[in-house]
Design a protein around this motif. Structure first.
Motif, PDB file in Angstrom:
ATOM      1  N   ALA A  22      10.422  14.565   0.040  1.00  0.00           N
ATOM      2  CA  ALA A  22       9.625  15.347  -0.907  1.00  0.00           C
ATOM      3  C   ALA A  22       8.186  14.850  -0.915  1.00  0.00           C
ATOM      4  O   ALA A  22       7.928  13.676  -0.657  1.00  0.00           O
ATOM      5  CB  ALA A  22      10.220  15.230  -2.303  1.00  0.00           C
ATOM      6  N   PHE A  23       7.283  15.761  -1.222  1.00  0.00           N
ATOM      7  CA  PHE A  23       5.879  15.404  -1.356  1.00  0.00           C
ATOM      8  C   PHE A  23       5.540  15.337  -2.837  1.00  0.00           C
ATOM      9  O   PHE A  23       5.753  16.289  -3.581  1.00  0.00           O
ATOM     10  CB  PHE A  23       4.984  16.434  -0.666  1.00  0.00           C
ATOM     11  N   ASP A  24       5.040  14.188  -3.265  1.00  0.00           N
ATOM     12  CA  ASP A  24       4.611  14.009  -4.652  1.00  0.00           C
ATOM     13  C   ASP A  24       3.117  14.286  -4.699  1.00  0.00           C
ATOM     14  O   ASP A  24       2.299  13.467  -4.271  1.00  0.00           O
ATOM     15  CB  ASP A  24       4.919  12.583  -5.109  1.00  0.00           C
ATOM     16  N   ARG A  25       2.766  15.465  -5.195  1.00  0.00           N
ATOM     17  CA  ARG A  25       1.370  15.901  -5.199  1.00  0.00           C
ATOM     18  C   ARG A  25       0.500  14.986  -6.067  1.00  0.00           C
ATOM     19  O   ARG A  25      -0.630  14.686  -5.707  1.00  0.00           O
ATOM     20  CB  ARG A  25       1.285  17.336  -5.696  1.00  0.00           C
ATOM     21  N   ASN A  26       1.024  14.529  -7.208  1.00  0.00           N
ATOM     22  CA  ASN A  26       0.227  13.674  -8.104  1.00  0.00           C
ATOM     23  C   ASN A  26      -0.141  12.345  -7.444  1.00  0.00           C
ATOM     24  O   ASN A  26      -1.233  11.831  -7.642  1.00  0.00           O
ATOM     25  CB  ASN A  26       0.973  13.411  -9.408  1.00  0.00           C
ATOM     26  N   GLU A  27       0.785  11.780  -6.679  1.00  0.00           N
ATOM     27  CA  GLU A  27       0.544  10.496  -6.022  1.00  0.00           C
ATOM     28  C   GLU A  27       0.023  10.660  -4.596  1.00  0.00           C
ATOM     29  O   GLU A  27      -0.346   9.686  -3.954  1.00  0.00           O
ATOM     30  CB  GLU A  27       1.826   9.657  -6.005  1.00  0.00           C
ATOM     31  N   ASN A  28       0.079  11.895  -4.080  1.00  0.00           N
ATOM     32  CA  ASN A  28      -0.369  12.206  -2.724  1.00  0.00           C
ATOM     33  C   ASN A  28       0.418  11.427  -1.662  1.00  0.00           C
ATOM     34  O   ASN A  28      -0.154  10.875  -0.719  1.00  0.00           O
ATOM     35  CB  ASN A  28      -1.879  11.951  -2.577  1.00  0.00           C
ATOM     36  N   ILE A  29       1.746  11.368  -1.849  1.00  0.00           N
ATOM     37  CA  ILE A  29       2.600  10.661  -0.896  1.00  0.00           C
ATOM     38  C   ILE A  29       3.889  11.453  -0.656  1.00  0.00           C
ATOM     39  O   ILE A  29       4.311  12.258  -1.479  1.00  0.00           O
ATOM     40  CB  ILE A  29       2.992   9.246  -1.389  1.00  0.00           C
ATOM     41  N   PHE A  30       4.491  11.195   0.506  1.00  0.00           N
ATOM     42  CA  PHE A  30       5.829  11.691   0.787  1.00  0.00           C
ATOM     43  C   PHE A  30       6.808  10.604   0.366  1.00  0.00           C
ATOM     44  O   PHE A  30       6.566   9.409   0.585  1.00  0.00           O
ATOM     45  CB  PHE A  30       6.010  11.987   2.281  1.00  0.00           C
ATOM     46  N   VAL A  31       7.927  11.017  -0.229  1.00  0.00           N
ATOM     47  CA  VAL A  31       8.951  10.076  -0.663  1.00  0.00           C
ATOM     48  C   VAL A  31      10.274  10.518  -0.060  1.00  0.00           C
ATOM     49  O   VAL A  31      10.624  11.702  -0.090  1.00  0.00           O
ATOM     50  CB  VAL A  31       9.060  10.061  -2.208  1.00  0.00           C
ATOM     51  N   HIS A  32      11.015   9.562   0.510  1.00  0.00           N
ATOM     52  CA  HIS A  32      12.322   9.869   1.087  1.00  0.00           C
ATOM     53  C   HIS A  32      13.398   9.227   0.223  1.00  0.00           C
ATOM     54  O   HIS A  32      13.376   8.024  -0.021  1.00  0.00           O
ATOM     55  CB  HIS A  32      12.406   9.327   2.520  1.00  0.00           C
ATOM     56  N   HIS A  33      14.317  10.057  -0.256  1.00  0.00           N
ATOM     57  CA  HIS A  33      15.468   9.588  -1.030  1.00  0.00           C
ATOM     58  C   HIS A  33      16.703   9.806  -0.163  1.00  0.00           C
ATOM     59  O   HIS A  33      16.883  10.876   0.413  1.00  0.00           O
ATOM     60  CB  HIS A  33      15.617  10.371  -2.330  1.00  0.00           C
ATOM     61  N   ASP A  34      17.562   8.808  -0.073  1.00  0.00           N
ATOM     62  CA  ASP A  34      18.745   8.893   0.776  1.00  0.00           C
ATOM     63  C   ASP A  34      19.917   8.243   0.057  1.00  0.00           C
ATOM     64  O   ASP A  34      19.860   7.067  -0.279  1.00  0.00           O
ATOM     65  CB  ASP A  34      18.471   8.193   2.106  1.00  0.00           C
ATOM     66  N   SER A  35      20.963   9.020  -0.169  1.00  0.00           N
ATOM     67  CA  SER A  35      22.106   8.500  -0.913  1.00  0.00           C
ATOM     68  C   SER A  35      22.911   7.465  -0.138  1.00  0.00           C
ATOM     69  O   SER A  35      23.742   6.779  -0.703  1.00  0.00           O
ATOM     70  CB  SER A  35      23.028   9.646  -1.345  1.00  0.00           C
ATOM     71  N   SER A  36      22.653   7.337   1.157  1.00  0.00           N
ATOM     72  CA  SER A  36      23.371   6.340   1.963  1.00  0.00           C
ATOM     73  C   SER A  36      22.464   5.188   2.380  1.00  0.00           C
ATOM     74  O   SER A  36      22.614   4.616   3.455  1.00  0.00           O
ATOM     75  CB  SER A  36      23.987   6.993   3.194  1.00  0.00           C
ATOM     76  N   GLY A  37      21.502   4.883   1.570  1.00  0.00           N
ATOM     77  CA  GLY A  37      20.684   3.707   1.805  1.00  0.00           C
ATOM     78  C   GLY A  37      19.798   3.766   3.036  1.00  0.00           C
ATOM     79  O   GLY A  37      19.556   2.746   3.675  1.00  0.00           O
ATOM     80  N   GLY A  38      19.343   4.933   3.415  1.00  0.00           N
ATOM     81  CA  GLY A  38      18.377   5.027   4.508  1.00  0.00           C
ATOM     82  C   GLY A  38      18.950   5.428   5.854  1.00  0.00           C
ATOM     83  O   GLY A  38      18.284   5.286   6.878  1.00  0.00           O
TER      84      GLY A  38
END
Length: 145
Positions: A61-77
């Motif tokens: 996901a792209f966090d527009r407020n922080e201007n960064i992409f964030v990766h969330h993964d339920s299996s630890g990456g």
């Protein structure tokens, strides 16, 4: 009452049934329907093993407020490599289109933020079309089996 050819079942995959009309949706400029989305998630889920009673998900996901992409993964990456690949492809495509637009005669000399509409017009249709074709080819290949 006899069902029309558009209602004809063409594929049963896990517990998702696709109909001929779903192929029309993939072939045309229409919004994807719930059955196609459900099918594709079902397919992706079946490609990766998971423990009984659980599943795996990954979100870039792209966090527009922080201007960064964030990766969330339920299996630890486990999908970090794939998330990085998508991130690089998205950034490269956007940057290329911005540079192309900036150097073109399309750019009004007084506008600062108009590049966004150019990027979405030039990138989104091609990416959407490619994804539609990939899903359509996947459905057709599974129909043959």
């Amino acid at each position: 009452m006899e069902s029309t050819s558009l209602d004809e079942k063409i594929l049963s995959y896990n517990d998702v049934v696709l109909r001929r009309s779903d192929l029309d949706v993939l072939s045309g400029p229409y919004f994807l329907n719930d059955r196609i989305i459900e099918f594709y998630f079902s397919y992706l889920t079946s490609c990766y093993p998971f423990e009984e009673g659980g599943s795996h998900w990954s979100l870039l996901a792209f966090d527009r407020n922080e201007n960064i992409f964030v990766h969330h993964d339920s299996s630890g990456g486990i999908n970090n490599m794939h998330a990085n690949k998508v991130f690089r492809a998205v950034i490269y495509s956007i940057a290329r289109q911005i540079c192309r637009w900036y150097g073109s005669d399309e750019r009004p000399k007084h506008a600062k933020d108009l590049w966004f509409s150019t990027v979405t017009e030039q990138i989104m249709p091609s990416l959407v079309g490619k994804m539609r074709n990939e899903i359509l080819e996947l459905v057709q290949s599974l129909m043959v089996k």
